[in-house]
Motif scaffolding. Structure first.
Motif, PDB file in Angstrom:
ATOM      1  N   THR A 221     -18.936  60.169   0.232  1.00 37.73           N
ATOM      2  CA  THR A 221     -18.136  58.369   0.523  1.00 37.73           C
ATOM      3  C   THR A 221     -17.905  57.579  -0.199  1.00 37.73           C
ATOM      4  O   THR A 221     -18.323  57.361  -0.968  1.00 37.73           O
ATOM      5  CB  THR A 221     -18.523  58.017   2.058  1.00 37.73           C
ATOM      6  OG1 THR A 221     -18.805  58.846   2.999  1.00 37.73           O
ATOM      7  CG2 THR A 221     -17.583  56.982   3.177  1.00 37.73           C
ATOM      8  N   THR A 223     -16.169  54.178  -1.073  1.00 32.98           N
ATOM      9  CA  THR A 223     -15.918  52.833   0.119  1.00 32.98           C
ATOM     10  C   THR A 223     -15.212  51.588  -0.849  1.00 32.98           C
ATOM     11  O   THR A 223     -15.656  51.640  -1.919  1.00 32.98           O
ATOM     12  CB  THR A 223     -17.375  51.794  -0.085  1.00 32.98           C
ATOM     13  OG1 THR A 223     -17.608  52.652   0.954  1.00 32.98           O
ATOM     14  CG2 THR A 223     -16.889  50.921   1.165  1.00 32.98           C
ATOM     15  N   ASN A 229     -12.558  53.243   3.965  1.00 35.71           N
ATOM     16  CA  ASN A 229     -13.582  54.364   3.238  1.00 35.71           C
ATOM     17  C   ASN A 229     -12.585  55.477   3.164  1.00 35.71           C
ATOM     18  O   ASN A 229     -12.048  55.874   4.104  1.00 35.71           O
ATOM     19  CB  ASN A 229     -14.953  54.179   4.459  1.00 35.71           C
ATOM     20  CG  ASN A 229     -15.534  53.250   4.124  1.00 35.71           C
ATOM     21  OD1 ASN A 229     -15.795  52.429   3.270  1.00 35.71           O
ATOM     22  ND2 ASN A 229     -16.126  53.246   5.124  1.00 35.71           N
TER      23      ASN A 229
END
Length: 402
Positions: A221, A223, A229
């Motif tokens: 992921t 961010t 995200n």
């Protein structure tokens, strides 16, 4: 009357033109609906599968901190709006699945929605091409009675890897080839990465041994504080530098020179020419090797492991030279003794003092050098690989290239 007929004619023409603009676009029996908009993604949360086939590692550049790989990237995504008008490609036993993937002209991809895959920290992305770009497009069966696309692109990818060379040439690094998309995690996400590593067929001789693995789940992921995200896919390249060349060219010779310098403790102190010549020669040779080392090491903020080794070796030889200088200083009063003061007992007493001093140095120097080696190799060989992610990330699209 003629005006009325002319108006009817223009109305019919406009209707026919509008109807022509709404006709479905079909390739090999697969059609896009009349209201299809390639700028709109399919409804729902779309699952994207990435397949990375790394055929060769072309280069690892220590100067500009980049890696170049020769690979084929496969991207698979659902497209529920795609229609199979003939349904001749469907399996007879499973009516909700295609029997085999159907090959389409890759140019068809310019008419459909694509997930806009980008490479993070990219330096350059060069699609391979001969007569035409090396790419292919298939229609595949997806879950829930849906169709999808599988796009394959041959390419050479160069991406940046923030490597640190504090432990050069005993260093190892983890460089991440990361793929993401311009759509946030709520609309597009990556499934498990399919990784194919043709390590047995690599032709390029590198200064590193390379092991390729999938990126950990905790790093999937990306961010961004402002825009949200984003799902990440890709592979980690574990780089471990080959040490044998440096051990044979620098570490072993310099270590042997230090050991040879201990022989000077066995030479009688009054043999000034022989002892001084040996120590000064060893000292100058080590300084010359150190100059060659500093000209070949990569850029780093501080001192490297091999530079620290060479400096310590130089100081050991310099220490032996200083010990002999101290002995010469201690011998100096003997030369100024008057003849009646130069008794046999006095000369023997001074001689045995110098011998004991050399014997102590002959024991202390090897012990300290062994202790240094234990600490040095324990730290350098047990340090985990460095991994850095640049804060200023560059992006370049994959599916819009070529």
């Amino acid at each position: 009357m003629w005006n009325a007929l002319l108006k009817v004619f223009w109305v019919i023409r406009l209707v026919m033109k509008a109807d022509g603009n709404q006709q479905t676009f079909c390739v090999s029996g697969f059609c896009l609906p009349k209201d299809y908009n390639q700028l709109e993604m399919p409804p729902g949360r779309n699952k994207i599968r990435v397949e990375i086939s790394i055929l060769d590692i072309l280069s690892v550049n220590d100067k500009d901190f980049s890696i170049s790989i020769y690979a084929y990237l496969g991207i698979r995504w659902p497209e529920p709006r795609l229609l199979d008008q003939s349904r001749r490609n469907w399996s007879k036993t499973h009516t909700d699945q295609l029997e085999t993937p159907v090959t389409l002209d890759p140019a068809f991809i310019s008419s459909v929605w694509v997930p806009n895959i980008v490479v993070i920290n990219v330096k350059s992305f060069k699609p391979l091409s001969e007569m035409k770009p090396q790419r292919a497009l298939w229609v595949v069966s997806e879950a829930n009675d849906q169709l999808g696309f599988y796009y394959l692109q041959g390419c050479v990818i160069s991406f940046y890897c923030p490597m640190r060379f504090d432990f050069f040439p005993l260093d190892s690094h983890i460089c991440s080839l990361q793929l993401s998309t311009s759509y946030d995690n709520e609309h597009v996400y990556f499934s498990d990465t399919v990784l194919n590593d043709a390590h047995m067929s690599r032709n390029v001789v590198l200064e590193y041994s390379v092991q390729i693995e999938k990126i950990p789940d905790g790093e999937r992921t990306l961010t961004q504080a402002v825009i949200g995200n984003f799902s990440v896919s890709g592979a980690d390249l574990y780089l471990r530098r080959h040490k044998l060349k440096y051990l044979s060219m620098y570490f072993l010779p310099s270590g042997l020179f230090v050991v040879v310098s201990w022989v000077s403790f066995l030479i009688p102190p009054d043999q000034v020419a022989g002892r001084m010549a040996m120590l000064i020669t060893l000292f100058l040779v080590l300084v010359n090797i150190f100059g060659n080392v500093t000209s070949s090491v990569p850029n780093t903020e501080g001192i490297t492991a091999i530079s620290a080794w060479m400096i310590v070796c130089i100081f050991f030889v310099f220490g032996a030279l200083c010990c002999y200088a101290f002995l010469l200083w201690k011998m100096k009063p003997t030369f100024y003794l008057k003849k009646h003061e130069r008794t046999t007992e006095t000369i023997k007493s001074k001689h045995w003092q110098r011998v004991k001093y050399d014997d102590r140095c002959f024991i202390i120097f090897p012990i300290v050098f062994i202790m240094f080696n234990v600490a040095y190799w324990a730290i350098c060989l047990n340090t985990p690989p460095t991994k850095g992610i640049s804060s200023s990330q560059a992006y370049k699209s994959v599916l819009t290239e070529g």
